[in-house]
Design an enzyme around this catalytic site. Sequence first.
Site, short mmCIF file in Angstrom:
data_model
loop_
_atom_site.label_atom_id
_atom_site.label_comp_id
_atom_site.label_asym_id
_atom_site.label_seq_id
_atom_site.Cartn_x
_atom_site.Cartn_y
_atom_site.Cartn_z
CB VAL A 64 -1.00 0.06 1.19
CG1 VAL A 64 -2.02 -1.05 1.10
CG2 VAL A 64 -0.27 0.05 2.53
CG ASN A 90 -7.05 -3.44 8.28
OD1 ASN A 90 -7.33 -3.22 9.46
ND2 ASN A 90 -6.30 -4.48 7.91
CE1 TYR A 160 0.18 1.05 14.71
CE2 TYR A 160 -0.58 2.13 16.71
CZ TYR A 160 -0.80 1.25 15.67
OH TYR A 160 -2.01 0.58 15.58
CE LYS A 164 -2.63 2.89 13.07
NZ LYS A 164 -3.35 2.26 11.95
#
Length: 262
Positions: A64, A90, A160, A164
């Site tokens: 992706v 996802n 991370y 997000k």
Amino acid sequence: MTKLNKTIVVTGASSGIGQGIAVAFGQLGANVLINYHSDEEGAKETLKQINDGGGTGIIHQANVGIEEEVISMFDRAKEEFGGFDVLINNAGIQQDNTFSKMSLEEWTTVIDTNLTGQFLCAREAIRHFEGKPDTGKVKGNVIFMSSVHDIIPWAGHINYAASKGGILMLMKSLALEVAPQKIRVNAISPGAIATDINEEVWSDETKKKELLKLIPYQRIGEAKDVAKAAIWLASDDSDYVIGTTIYVDGGMTLYPGFVDNG
Ligand code: NAD
């Protein structure tokens, strides 16, 4: 449960939450493009479970984070199914380190997959939805898979948490931009869901006990908890829900340290 007469693309669908969502949609009669990165066996298992439940699907390998691969993947969905209605954005990874030890590679690998990867997939989905005729009804639906760490800071996992946190504003700004075209954009932010990404925590009794202190509802989540929220967000039952994040987290975002046990 009513049948969902839709075609969906699920990234990172060879395991965990993506697999759970792909299977749940497949069992409701959706056509599913099952994207995987490296685990072909996992993707085949997803397809098997979809077929066993009466659904149809195709498997497509793509990273992706690579633009050409993402474009080819969405072209495949259009060729095979004549279009698609829902993107479940996802795919995501963790590569943990303390901040001063974090290499540029650890930073960029996580940002490339989690944030740029979700941007690239969402862009292809929006391009397709924008090309659909105006009928007054929803043209398409993008669901970002974020995390409670889009609002809970996470020491030792800064790449991370940054990815997000970025998804949160990407999702909201995109939702604002495309809502007038009848394209719906929302996010799901899971708390602790038992999958490969956090196996070293839930498979260790001591770490699991520590984790449960962060979950007021006192259980670790399952992929199907997230899948149920995704099905609702993708359905017409949530037609007026735009730019929202659903926290599927057993209360993890409620400052669990303030729970009154006395
Ligand atoms: P997982 O490791 O089982 O699934 C991640 C999937 O993404 C895997 O199938 C993996 O192959 C795929 N992937 C990784 N890099 C990719 C790439 N470059 N291209 C395509 N696919 C790629 O873990 P999971 O828990 O199911 O995670 C799914 C999503 O949910 C992630 O975005 C993760 O951040 C998010 N999430 C998980 C939890 C949790 O507790 N499990 C909590 C919050 C958020």
